[in-house]
Enzyme design. Sequence first.
Site, mmCIF file in Angstrom:
data_model
loop_
_atom_site.group_PDB
_atom_site.id
_atom_site.type_symbol
_atom_site.label_atom_id
_atom_site.label_comp_id
_atom_site.label_asym_id
_atom_site.label_seq_id
_atom_site.Cartn_x
_atom_site.Cartn_y
_atom_site.Cartn_z
ATOM 1 N N ASP A 43 0.916 -0.878 -0.243
ATOM 2 C CA ASP A 43 0.140 0.076 -0.080
ATOM 3 C C ASP A 43 0.743 1.407 0.299
ATOM 4 O O ASP A 43 0.854 2.161 0.418
ATOM 5 C CB ASP A 43 -0.984 -0.028 1.102
ATOM 6 C CG ASP A 43 -1.480 -0.815 1.736
ATOM 7 O OD1 ASP A 43 -2.058 -1.840 0.693
ATOM 8 O OD2 ASP A 43 -1.779 -1.457 2.331
ATOM 9 N N GLU A 44 1.895 1.193 -0.829
ATOM 10 C CA GLU A 44 3.008 2.512 -0.734
ATOM 11 C C GLU A 44 2.689 3.493 -1.750
ATOM 12 O O GLU A 44 3.221 4.165 -1.732
ATOM 13 C CB GLU A 44 4.490 2.184 -0.745
ATOM 14 C CG GLU A 44 4.649 0.903 0.495
ATOM 15 C CD GLU A 44 4.605 -0.535 0.202
ATOM 16 O OE1 GLU A 44 5.058 -1.519 0.665
ATOM 17 O OE2 GLU A 44 4.056 -1.294 -1.493
ATOM 18 N N GLY A 47 1.376 1.836 -7.487
ATOM 19 C CA GLY A 47 1.045 2.120 -8.766
ATOM 20 C C GLY A 47 1.051 3.781 -9.315
ATOM 21 O O GLY A 47 0.956 3.594 -11.227
ATOM 22 N N HIS A 71 -4.023 -1.829 -6.346
ATOM 23 C CA HIS A 71 -3.082 -0.872 -7.228
ATOM 24 C C HIS A 71 -3.636 0.453 -7.486
ATOM 25 O O HIS A 71 -5.672 0.392 -8.551
ATOM 26 C CB HIS A 71 -2.610 -0.789 -8.251
ATOM 27 C CG HIS A 71 -0.840 -1.497 -7.605
ATOM 28 N ND1 HIS A 71 0.406 -1.920 -7.993
ATOM 29 C CD2 HIS A 71 -0.768 -2.395 -6.200
ATOM 30 C CE1 HIS A 71 0.612 -3.187 -7.711
ATOM 31 N NE2 HIS A 71 0.081 -2.921 -6.291
ATOM 32 N N LYS A 196 0.352 -25.523 -6.349
ATOM 33 C CA LYS A 196 1.625 -25.182 -7.091
ATOM 34 C C LYS A 196 2.826 -25.797 -6.686
ATOM 35 O O LYS A 196 3.523 -26.530 -7.544
ATOM 36 C CB LYS A 196 2.120 -23.552 -7.570
ATOM 37 C CG LYS A 196 3.217 -23.320 -8.629
ATOM 38 C CD LYS A 196 3.997 -21.640 -8.252
ATOM 39 C CE LYS A 196 4.923 -21.339 -9.274
ATOM 40 N NZ LYS A 196 4.652 -20.077 -9.608
ATOM 41 N N ASN A 278 2.238 -6.740 -3.478
ATOM 42 C CA ASN A 278 2.467 -6.809 -1.895
ATOM 43 C C ASN A 278 3.590 -5.485 -1.827
ATOM 44 O O ASN A 278 3.736 -4.642 -2.428
ATOM 45 C CB ASN A 278 2.804 -8.011 -1.865
ATOM 46 C CG ASN A 278 1.381 -8.823 -2.316
ATOM 47 O OD1 ASN A 278 1.625 -9.259 -3.646
ATOM 48 N ND2 ASN A 278 0.530 -8.887 -2.110
ATOM 49 N N VAL A 353 -7.809 -1.471 -0.998
ATOM 50 C CA VAL A 353 -8.005 -1.449 -1.957
ATOM 51 C C VAL A 353 -8.741 -2.559 -2.335
ATOM 52 O O VAL A 353 -9.796 -2.442 -2.478
ATOM 53 C CB VAL A 353 -7.198 -0.949 -3.016
ATOM 54 C CG1 VAL A 353 -7.606 -1.163 -4.514
ATOM 55 C CG2 VAL A 353 -6.815 0.331 -2.890
ATOM 56 N N LYS A 385 2.817 10.389 0.120
ATOM 57 C CA LYS A 385 2.159 10.934 0.596
ATOM 58 C C LYS A 385 3.084 11.366 2.010
ATOM 59 O O LYS A 385 2.298 12.219 2.992
ATOM 60 C CB LYS A 385 1.330 9.437 1.231
ATOM 61 C CG LYS A 385 0.640 8.574 0.355
ATOM 62 C CD LYS A 385 -0.598 7.447 0.979
ATOM 63 C CE LYS A 385 -1.504 8.308 1.670
ATOM 64 N NZ LYS A 385 -2.861 7.233 1.694
ATOM 65 N N LEU A 386 4.110 12.226 1.071
ATOM 66 C CA LEU A 386 4.233 12.897 2.460
ATOM 67 C C LEU A 386 3.455 14.175 2.520
ATOM 68 O O LEU A 386 3.703 14.814 3.688
ATOM 69 C CB LEU A 386 5.878 14.141 1.605
ATOM 70 C CG LEU A 386 6.381 15.101 2.583
ATOM 71 C CD1 LEU A 386 7.312 14.210 3.324
ATOM 72 C CD2 LEU A 386 6.738 15.591 1.495
ATOM 73 N N ASP A 387 2.414 14.443 1.962
ATOM 74 C CA ASP A 387 1.197 15.167 2.377
ATOM 75 C C ASP A 387 0.102 15.492 3.132
ATOM 76 O O ASP A 387 0.321 15.881 4.836
ATOM 77 C CB ASP A 387 0.891 16.096 1.169
ATOM 78 C CG ASP A 387 -0.456 14.752 0.746
ATOM 79 O OD1 ASP A 387 0.647 13.579 0.450
ATOM 80 O OD2 ASP A 387 -1.565 14.563 0.578
ATOM 81 N N GLY A 469 0.056 13.529 -2.988
ATOM 82 C CA GLY A 469 -1.596 13.430 -3.269
ATOM 83 C C GLY A 469 -1.968 12.374 -4.686
ATOM 84 O O GLY A 469 -0.680 11.947 -4.664
#
Length: 479
Positions: A43-44, A47, A71, A196, A278, A353, A385-387, A469
Amino acid sequence: MSGTRTSNTRPPGTGGVKRGRLQQEVAATGSRVTVVLGAQWGDEGKGKVVDLLATDADIISRCQGGNNAGHTVVVDGKEYDFHLLPSGIINSKAVSFIGNGVVIHLPGLFEEAEKNEKKGLKDWEKRLIISDRAHLGRSAQRGWERGRPCPRRSPGPTVFDFHQAVDGLQEVQRQAQEGKNIGTTKKGIGPTYSSKAARTGLRICDLLSDFDEFSARFKNLAHQHQSMFPTLEVDIEGQLKKLKGYAERIRPMVRDGVYFMYEALHGPQKKILVEGANAALLDIDFGTYPFVTSSNCTVGGVCTGLGVPPQNIGEVYGVVKAYTTRVGIGAFPTEQINEIGDLLQNRGHEWGVTTGRKRRCGWLDLTILRYAHMINGFTALALTKLDILDTLDEIKVGVSYKLNGKRIPYFPANQEILQKVEVEYETLPGWKADTTAARKWEDLPAQAQNYIRFVENHVGVAVKWVGVGKSRESMIQLF
């Protein structure tokens, strides 16, 4: 025959294919892939970085995971959500490739595409290529949320129901036996990778080959799961009928993935982008086991999930949030279960998400970032997401761990030990200013610039982008 050497017994390295360094140099002349990876617990904002780089890419690839990834990309005011499709599918001039390391939920693939078509995505099926070696899996439905079975609600056709059902049943068992579960997305990803690894899984190439043979193997796989979980019900004939229909829908998209990538790397020069799903701390080998995903979401997964040699790996960009979040349970040393955590959660809109679950929030943890860098060898970072930190008077950053009063230079593998570490923090002044309108380095307040430089100096990797943003325009490129 004594003293006579036939042509096929000449000493290695004399004529024929050149060996060693020269061979490596020739191989390395192919295109290099650019990789985007999560450096925390997901979730960083990967995308957004992929979307930025995808604008001039020729090929955008997924190499691992399934539709447990999530994403979000905002383009021209429209918000697109991707789970299985590469988020670069928005680029109409590029080819999107789903590699062999991905587990594919076929109805989810088409449902996801249809939802995004309504938002403006066009002609995606003409530019999507799927590796024939990718494994087939089944997503969960809402019935298994909250770790208990409830009546099924079917939003569309279902395939491999037993994988999603087993995912839910295993979580219920863990809760009953251990008093806790892993907190999976209930998408059936783990059971698919388990099949698998047990060599009982089914691949795209199997689906498109002899359907009678595929059907026999499918029935065996379903019966295996039923023997382990007696309450499991599987509509085998109904699912096979649906699978046969999906086979014809995807047939035009399927290629030999290894040869496709080889041609892409060694043909005319191409820009190839790999979108990791991930993140490092969710990696099956290097993450906070057992609270991890079921695939390698670090850089090694690119090689094994696409069939790309190591010498063709170029830039490796690590994406890191300006604070830390994680979904589900497991150790989280810098977590803030207080008003700071609430502020980050609310300002950052920290809900998953894929699952809609509330994310746990805490201060930035540089021990985690250094660990992720040890594994991935990041060539640059994207700090997103610095804001969200704009309103804080002061900002703490976790710079190291102590165990039994002694500073440790590594990230503990054992979860019980990780729960015991003491985080050493450094406190930086906040900037108390709105950064969302910043579009270049000079627009950022001095204290925000200092925060970014602090991260660079402690991790030893330069920050190439700063996100302030949701939109593409909100990513400030520094070099």
